[in-house]
Design an enzyme around this catalytic site. Structure first.
Site, mmCIF file in Angstrom:
data_model
loop_
_atom_site.group_PDB
_atom_site.id
_atom_site.type_symbol
_atom_site.label_atom_id
_atom_site.label_comp_id
_atom_site.label_asym_id
_atom_site.label_seq_id
_atom_site.Cartn_x
_atom_site.Cartn_y
_atom_site.Cartn_z
ATOM 1 N N GLU A 1 8.714 16.714 15.535
ATOM 2 C CA GLU A 1 9.212 16.569 14.168
ATOM 3 C C GLU A 1 8.455 17.548 13.274
ATOM 4 O O GLU A 1 7.230 17.495 13.164
ATOM 5 C CB GLU A 1 8.954 15.132 13.706
ATOM 6 C CG GLU A 1 9.541 14.846 12.354
ATOM 7 C CD GLU A 1 9.282 13.410 11.895
ATOM 8 O OE1 GLU A 1 8.133 12.941 12.024
ATOM 9 O OE2 GLU A 1 10.216 12.764 11.409
ATOM 10 N N LYS B 1 0.865 -1.182 0.000
ATOM 11 C CA LYS B 1 0.000 0.000 0.000
ATOM 12 C C LYS B 1 0.901 1.231 0.000
ATOM 13 O O LYS B 1 1.411 1.654 1.029
ATOM 14 C CB LYS B 1 -0.925 0.032 1.217
ATOM 15 C CG LYS B 1 -2.072 0.998 0.972
ATOM 16 C CD LYS B 1 -2.517 1.815 2.142
ATOM 17 C CE LYS B 1 -1.741 3.003 2.510
ATOM 18 N NZ LYS B 1 -1.773 4.160 1.628
ATOM 19 N N CYS C 1 12.985 11.644 7.514
ATOM 20 C CA CYS C 1 12.951 11.159 8.896
ATOM 21 C C CYS C 1 14.330 11.247 9.544
ATOM 22 O O CYS C 1 14.444 11.363 10.751
ATOM 23 C CB CYS C 1 12.454 9.725 8.918
ATOM 24 S SG CYS C 1 13.402 8.656 7.823
ATOM 25 N N GLU D 1 8.997 1.893 11.053
ATOM 26 C CA GLU D 1 10.025 2.933 10.857
ATOM 27 C C GLU D 1 9.323 4.265 10.984
ATOM 28 O O GLU D 1 8.557 4.649 10.098
ATOM 29 C CB GLU D 1 10.645 2.801 9.456
ATOM 30 C CG GLU D 1 11.383 1.516 9.213
ATOM 31 C CD GLU D 1 12.700 1.433 9.964
ATOM 32 O OE1 GLU D 1 13.064 2.394 10.664
ATOM 33 O OE2 GLU D 1 13.354 0.382 9.873
#
Ligand code: NAD
Length: 481
Positions: free
Chosen positions: A387, A178, A287, A253
């Site tokens: 973040e 996906k 990231c 992750e």
């Protein structure tokens, strides 16, 4: 071949890839894809629904019956073939990433080269990984876990598709993928590569739909044994919670707020341009971006001067221009998110050294933000804790090396860190105290055999190399009398 019809410049995609063929979507929802450099619609995509997902899972389950029994050499051959077809389309994959996502052309190309190489890296790791171990009358074999659901984010979609598929294939798993719903054009180019590879039917099925529809079906479906997910912490937590009902194996992750420690013997002429490159890589939508630059108090003024002197090399602009270092944000929503953090930084008392709110001059049309550096940031400020996923760097000062280690580790994240210094022994000591999955010393470094993944909220498990393949395997021990 796929249904990819051009209507003026608007592409229409209505199919998914199931059991080795492009088939019409059962799902009816249509999503507009917007070009981030100018806000224009470039594609209309029909999204998959739960039924499409279930059809793909059934195909993967059927294919697992034989693919799960393949030998190392059979899998290695498929990995080499995947490397060939992806390598042959690096230009197309790069162009799609630039157009649809706004990735800068230089970064996108490096990433797509990585997307091709990852298949060979997985092959090498597979050759090195013993799948059978025995002692006395005990034999342990590492068995593929079953059908794997692979879920990717929008910031490096085709790279993550390749990396996850490579490890899954090496392990002998069949897959239902996906991709991010924001990356259909990139996925389509990648899928055409796959189609060329003439893989066994059902080995790799791709259903592009919403996360809470197709992703959620993969997570709850009992015929999916494993989820390998890259994305946000919030969705990672949902997957872990909802996957528990069917005892899913998970690799997650997730996000990061990576520290970059400049030791007081660092060579600033090298370390500062590298620190900016690490902070602004992938337009800050990475990231692993080193978004907290920890600098010794004694060298703060020098660091500020060095940043100002180096910023000319990091212009925002048209991502198709090789001179551009920072492209647009992926969507209007992401643009707003980054703006809100810049405002928050100012409100909480951080000082702008470079950049700030609004569009860069001359780039008012798309989702461009100003590459921004804040100084006088303290580690408790929102911009140092959360973040941002945009080109915003926080400079934080520290006293001793131990002080730097403490600030670096004072975060919920633990994905990546960077250390620069001339005395390598000292840099190594600092690196060995950082609670992160990877530390790069003196540079922006990668190694596709090294494990990648996070401590703490940055995730669960590891990808790449033998570690990544093991994440798709279950040991079975046979004990004889
Ligand atoms: P996201 O979590 O919103 O989405 C990631 C994927 O999950 C998408 O395909 C989405 O459709 C799907 N999804 C959403 N809800 C779901 C659900 N309930 N069940 C299953 N799947 C679902 O993340 P994003 O906005 O696409 O990407 C940005 C985030 O990804 C950032 O937080 C970034 O740090 C993280 N990221 C991590 C890494 C890493 O390797 N650690 C790499 C890149 C990005």
């Amino acid at each position: 071949m796929p249904t990819l019809t051009e209507k003026a410049t608007i592409k229409t995609l209505t199919t998914h890839y199931i059991d080795g063929a492009f088939i019409e979507s059962h799902g009816r929802e249509v999503m507009d894809i917007i070009k981030p450099t100018n806000g224009q619609m470039i594609a209309r995509v029909t999204l998959a629904d739960e039924q499409d997902a279930r059809r793909a899972i059934a195909a993967a389950k059927r294919a697992f019956g034989s693919f799960g029994r393949t030998t190392k050499e059979e899998r290695a051959k498929i990995l080499r073939r995947l490397h060939e077809v992806v390598s042959a389309h690096i230009d197309d994959l790069t162009a799609a990433m630039v157009e649809e996502y706004g990735g800068t052309i230089g970064f996108s190309r490096i990433l797509m080269e990585g997307a091709a190489n990852v298949f060979l890296s997985a092959e090498k790791a597979l050759q090195e990984l013993p799948l059978t171990r025995s002692w006395g009358k005990t034999t342990v074999t590492l068995e593929p876990v079953g059908v794997a659901g692979l879920i990717t984010p929008w910031n490096a979609n085709s790279f993550f598709l390749s990396a996850k598929l490579a490890s899954a294939v090496a392990a002998g798993c069949t897959t239902v993928i996906k991709p991010s719903e924001l990356s259909p054009l990139q996925t389509r180019v990648w899928l055409e590569c796959l189609d060329e590879a003439e893989l066994p039917n059902g080995l790799c099925n791709v259903v592009a739909g919403r996360g809470d529809v197709v992703g959620a079906e993969l997570v709850r479906n009992p015929d999916v044994a494993k989820i390998s997910f890259t994305g946000s912490v919030g969705v990672g937590q949902t997957i872990m919670r909802d996957g528990a009902a069917t005892m899913k194996r998970v690799t997650l992750e997730l996000g990061g707020k990576s520290p970059n420690i400049l030791l007081d013997d660092a060579d600033l002429d090298k370390a500062i341009p590298t620190a900016l490159a690490i902070a602004f890589m992938n337009s800050g939508q990475a990231c692993v971006a080193g978004t907290r630059l920890l600098v010794p108090k004694t060298r703060f003024d020098e660091v500020k001067r060095a940043i100002l002197a180096a910023m000319h090399a990091f212009p925002a602009g048209d991502p198709a221009d090789p001179k551009t270092a920072v492209g647009p944000m992926v969507t209007q929503k992401q643009y707003e998110r980054v703006q809100s953090y810049i405002r928050k930084g100012i409100e909480e008392g951080a000082q702008l050294l470079v950049g700030g709110e609004g569009h860069p001059k001359g780039l008012e049309e798309g989702y461009f933000v100003k590459p921004t550096v804040f100084v006088n940031v303290t580690n408790d400020m929102t911009i140092a804790r959360e973040e941002i996923f945009g080109p915003v760097l926080c400079v934080i000062t520290y006293g001793s090396d131990d002080d730097a280690i403490e600030i670096a580790n004072d975060t919920i994240y633990g994905l990546h860190a960077y250390v620069s210094g001339t005395d390598l022994q000292r840099a190594r000591r600092v690196a060995s105290h950082l609670l992160v999955g990877r530390v790069a010393v003196n540079g922006m470094l990668d190694d596709q055999q090294a494990p990648f993944g996070g401590f703490k909220h940055s995730g669960v498990g590891r990808e790449f190399g033998t570690f990544g393949i093991e994440a798709f395997l279950e040991p079975r021990a046979i004990l004889e009398s």
